[in-house]
Design a protein around this motif. Structure first.
Motif, short mmCIF file in Angstrom:
data_model
loop_
_atom_site.label_atom_id
_atom_site.label_comp_id
_atom_site.label_asym_id
_atom_site.label_seq_id
_atom_site.Cartn_x
_atom_site.Cartn_y
_atom_site.Cartn_z
N HIS A 109 24.52 40.08 -22.52
CA HIS A 109 23.42 39.16 -22.57
C HIS A 109 22.37 39.68 -21.32
O HIS A 109 21.01 39.49 -21.21
N ASN A 216 26.34 33.19 -19.25
CA ASN A 216 26.76 32.70 -20.57
C ASN A 216 27.68 31.64 -20.91
O ASN A 216 28.62 31.66 -21.31
N ASN A 258 31.04 34.27 -28.55
CA ASN A 258 30.16 33.93 -27.56
C ASN A 258 30.83 33.15 -26.63
O ASN A 258 30.75 33.05 -25.39
N GLU A 278 23.24 28.80 -24.90
CA GLU A 278 24.09 29.60 -26.00
C GLU A 278 24.47 28.79 -27.07
O GLU A 278 25.23 29.26 -27.89
#
Ligand SMILES: Nc1nc2c(c(=O)[nH]1)N[C@H]1C(S)=C(S)[C@@H](COP(=O)(O)O)O[C@H]1N2
Ligand SMILES: [Mo]
Length: 427
Positions: A109, A216, A258, A278
């Motif tokens: 990201h 993240n 993720n 996220e």
């Protein structure tokens, strides 16, 4: 048989069995006697007359130059820039199940960061008795485990919701990799920080963050955190590569990529889900009725034929053909994979290279004969919960037309009479 071939003439027995088999169309080789002189057999080649490379030339080996097309690739139009982007594992060209780190897909990201072990710190804070900070060396002093797991980005196959888009298993299904991780269980570290794992952990969560600019951050229910999550520092036997989170990443078996936080820097024990970017505006699935499903953590059973496929045409004409691919499920182990040559009308059960392992890629083969006619190749995975991989139509009934993530539908490759394959959709 000419004089040229006499030194290499097959024994009479080999010749007879070879010829008989070739007549039946059961072998893929050429009977030596029928081939005529082949200079690669009859003539001394340069590599047999010169010396090869010395052991001091390649302290860390790379693939031979003839394999230089087996690399990660990205799709430029997918993201605005390559820093917050994704590339794809060349699954079409790999075999077995372990993904070499050097070609395992990357998803960042805010770019991959260079973080030295000396500068690495992992903090555990929040609802624990003894908040702790670990150095890299500290982590190496806890008991270690080894496990092979797949990691799949929830966006894998996401482009295909809009119909057949990308021509290649690498691009449609290459946001997946499968490595052997070495690490310390998250449970061990949480217990070290004084979490009472025998106490009431209902409604408890961990919030995990990375050291990169994006951080993240993700919330993980405590039950999963204590079940099988690993704080990993090795992959496939060696240190993690920078792009996969060196020196330490979180491994969350079977759950969307993720959550596998790289460059892991902080684990906070909380009594609620943080509901970070996220896990709200991203990685959430909008359903047919317009509502959004809150959490989709486990990756459902999925499979894809890696060869033949658009990047791996059949080059040999009709006769023996190996159809192969990968299957995986985030809910347990793969038990069976079926292959169809006619777009799902009839199915044959493929051979699993090994019995399916929990939350790891499973390789399947269908050793078959190609009649030289067109095929609509599909594979369909089943797992030990009894779940069967759905068709795209079945998925769309639940998910509507507005989805991005979690597309585990059956993929179709149309193979033409020349053996070339194309990404298509059958209804
Ligand atoms: N710190 C951090 N962790 C991260 C990400 C990130 O950008 N930063 N990307 C996530 C996403 S979306 C995925 S799919 C996986 C990809 O892991 P890989 O790059 O090792 O393939 O890492 C996850 N962990
Ligand atoms: Mo992802």
């Amino acid at each position: 048989m000419t004089d040229d071939t006499k030194d290499f003439a097959p024994s009479r027995r080999q010749f007879l069995s070879g010829a008989a088999a070739a007549g039946a169309g059961a072998v893929a080789g050429t009977a030596a006697s029928a081939a005529g002189p082949d200079p690669l057999i009859t003539e001394k080649q340069p590599w047999a007359q010169e010396l090869g490379a010395g052991v001091d030339e390649t302290p860390y080996g790379l693939p031979i130059k003839y394999e230089s097309d087996v690399v990660r690739r990205n799709v430029e139009w997918l993201t605005a820039d390559p820093i917050s982007s994704i590339n794809f594992t060349p699954i079409h060209a790999l075999d077995g199940t372990i993904t070499p780190q050097g070609c395992a897909f990357e998803r960042h990201h805010s770019g991959a960061i260079e973080l030295r072990k000396e500068d690495y710190r992992l903090m555990i804070n929040g609802l624990v008795d003894k908040p702790l900070i670990f150095t890299y060396d500290d982590l190496e002093r806890f008991p270690r485990e080894n496990h092979v797991y797949f990691c799949e980005c929830a966006a894998n196959t996401g482009m295909e919701w809009a119909g057949a888009q990308l021509n290649g298993a690498q691009f449609t299904h290459g946001m997946v990799h499968n490595m052997e991780y070495t690490g310390v269980t998250l449970r061990t570290l949480l217990e070290e920080a004084g979490l009472d794992t025998a106490g009431d952990l209902k409604d408890k969560w961990v919030y995990v963050e990375g050291a990169d600019a994006s951080s993240n951050g993700r919330s993980i229910p405590m039950e999963k955190a204590l079940d099988d999550c690993l704080v990993a520092f090795k992959a496939n036997g060696e240190a993690l590569r920078m792009e996969h989170g060196y020196p330490v990443r979180l491994v969350v078996p079977g759950w969307e990529g993720n959550m596998w936080v790289k460059w892991l820097r902080r684990i906070e024990v909380t009594d609620h889900a943080v509901e970070s970017r996220e896990e709200t505006s991203k990685y959430t699935d909008t359903l047919e009725d317009g509502t959004s499903r809150k959490w989709t953590w486990a990756m459902d059973a999925k499979s894809v034929i890696t060869s033949p496929s658009p990047q791996m045409p059949i080059k040999h004409g009709k006769g023996p053909l190996v159809i192969t691919g990968l299957a995986w499920t985030g809910r347990g182990a793969i038990t069976r994979v079926d292959v169809s040559k006619d777009g799902g009308k009839t199915w044959e059960t493929a051979r699993l290279a090994k019995p399916g392992e929990k939350m790891a890629l499973t390789r399947f083969y269908l050793d078959t004969t190609w009649d030289g006619e067109e095929m609509l190749l599909q594979s369909r995975a089943m797992d030990d919960t009894g779940y069967v991989q759905p068709t795209k139509a079945q998925l769309r009934e639940v998910r509507g037309e507005n989805s991005i993530y979690h597309n585990n539908c059956i993929q179709t490759w149309w193979v033409n009479k020349d053996g070339e394959a194309e990404n298509v959709e059958v209804s």
